[in-house]
Design a protein around this motif. Structure first.
Motif, PDB file in Angstrom:
ATOM      1  N   UNK A  40       0.817  -1.220   0.000  1.00 51.40           N
ATOM      2  CA  UNK A  40       0.000   0.000   0.000  1.00 51.40           C
ATOM      3  C   UNK A  40       0.850   1.270   0.000  1.00 51.40           C
ATOM      4  N   UNK A  41       1.934   1.278   0.788  1.00 54.39           N
ATOM      5  CA  UNK A  41       2.808   2.452   0.829  1.00 54.39           C
ATOM      6  C   UNK A  41       3.441   2.704  -0.549  1.00 54.39           C
ATOM      7  N   UNK A  42       3.826   1.626  -1.208  1.00 56.56           N
ATOM      8  CA  UNK A  42       4.435   1.742  -2.538  1.00 56.56           C
ATOM      9  C   UNK A  42       3.432   2.278  -3.561  1.00 56.56           C
ATOM     10  N   UNK A  43       2.191   1.787  -3.477  1.00 57.59           N
ATOM     11  CA  UNK A  43       1.161   2.242  -4.414  1.00 57.59           C
ATOM     12  C   UNK A  43       0.855   3.727  -4.221  1.00 57.59           C
ATOM     13  N   UNK A  44       0.859   4.170  -2.975  1.00 55.31           N
ATOM     14  CA  UNK A  44       0.635   5.599  -2.702  1.00 55.31           C
ATOM     15  C   UNK A  44       1.790   6.424  -3.277  1.00 55.31           C
ATOM     16  N   UNK A  45       2.997   5.964  -3.055  1.00 54.17           N
ATOM     17  CA  UNK A  45       4.180   6.672  -3.543  1.00 54.17           C
ATOM     18  C   UNK A  45       4.180   6.789  -5.063  1.00 54.17           C
TER      19      UNK A  45
END
Length: 251
Positions: free
Chosen positions: A84-89
């Motif tokens: 999820x953090x990667x997708x937001x980034x």
């Protein structure tokens, strides 16, 4: 009085119709280990709001690839907190929408009673042909399993016996079908209606692998969608928390 009652009844009918008119169906990608509790939560959510969550289960790694390719998911319930953090980034997830909905636990399980001892000594004995593990490149629980084997200094010795599955649900299927005598799966997968299913298991000590924080994130295609926002709010509710805990997760 009757006139007032008829007006009140009409108001309730119209209000109900308006609610149904606003009800939406949303697409939710769910980590394989969380399928069973999410089915229960989605059913309760639909009763409470009228919104329907269409669930698709699979490995977090595959979901990431599908989302990057334009899959029409609006919400992702991942098996880790990194995706999820990667997708937001990368602009595919809504900033500030990620939250931890569950903390997973790893178990070594066999459907055979007494086959797996409560200290995991069965791994050291090695009296089995196949050990089912979800692909660590796709599934966080598979990565946790490999971390545990390394911590036990058994990774190299058991590597020839490891059978890789695409997801944690397939890892369990390999064991259930007899293609592997035992396997590493999510603790939640051996729960049904709040009870442990038949077989034997070892709850792997948390010190042997990194924390499995499972985060949810609203995806770009779900931004501003009232039904998606309602589901994320429901996942944080006491009602959802009770279901999540009943399936063996921490919250």
């Amino acid at each position: 009085m009757k006139h007032t009652f008829r007006h009140a009844s009409l108001f309730l009918v119209l209000a109900g119709a308006a609610l149904l008119a606003r009800a939406e169906e949303i697409s939710v990608a769910v980590a394989a280990n969380f399928t069973a509790p999410m089915q229960k939560i989605a059913a309760d959510f639909e009763k409470a709001t009228g919104h329907k969550a269409q669930l698709v289960s699979g490995s977090t790694g595959k979901f990431y690839a599908q989302i990057k390719s334009g899959a029409p998911f609006q919400l992702l319930l991942a098996a880790d907190d990194e995706t999820p953090a990667r997708l937001i980034k990368e602009g595919d997830g809504v900033s500030g929408s990620a939250f931890t909905y569950a903390i997973g636990k790893l178990v070594l399980w066999s459907p055979k009673p007494g086959f797996v001892d409560d200290k995991g000594e069965v791994l050291k004995a090695g009296r089995f042909e196949h050990l089912s593990v979800a692909n660590p490149k796709l599934a966080p629980y598979g990565l946790a399993a490999m971390e545990a084997l390394k911590a036990l200094n058994l990774a190299d010795a058991l590597q020839p016996k490891v059978v890789l599955a695409e997801s944690i649900s397939q890892a369990q299927q390999f064991v259930t079908s007899g293609n592997a005598e035992l396997g590493f799966i999510a603790y939640s997968q051996i729960h049904k209606d709040g009870r442990i299913i038949d077989g034997s298991y070892w709850l792997v000590p948390a010190r042997l692998y990194g924390p499995i924080r499972q985060d949810a994130v609203i995806l770009a295609q779900g931004k501003g969608n009232a039904a998606v926002e309602a589901l994320t709010a429901y996942l944080k509710s006491p009602a959802a928390a009770a279901v999540i805990r009943s399936y063996g997760y921490d919250r």
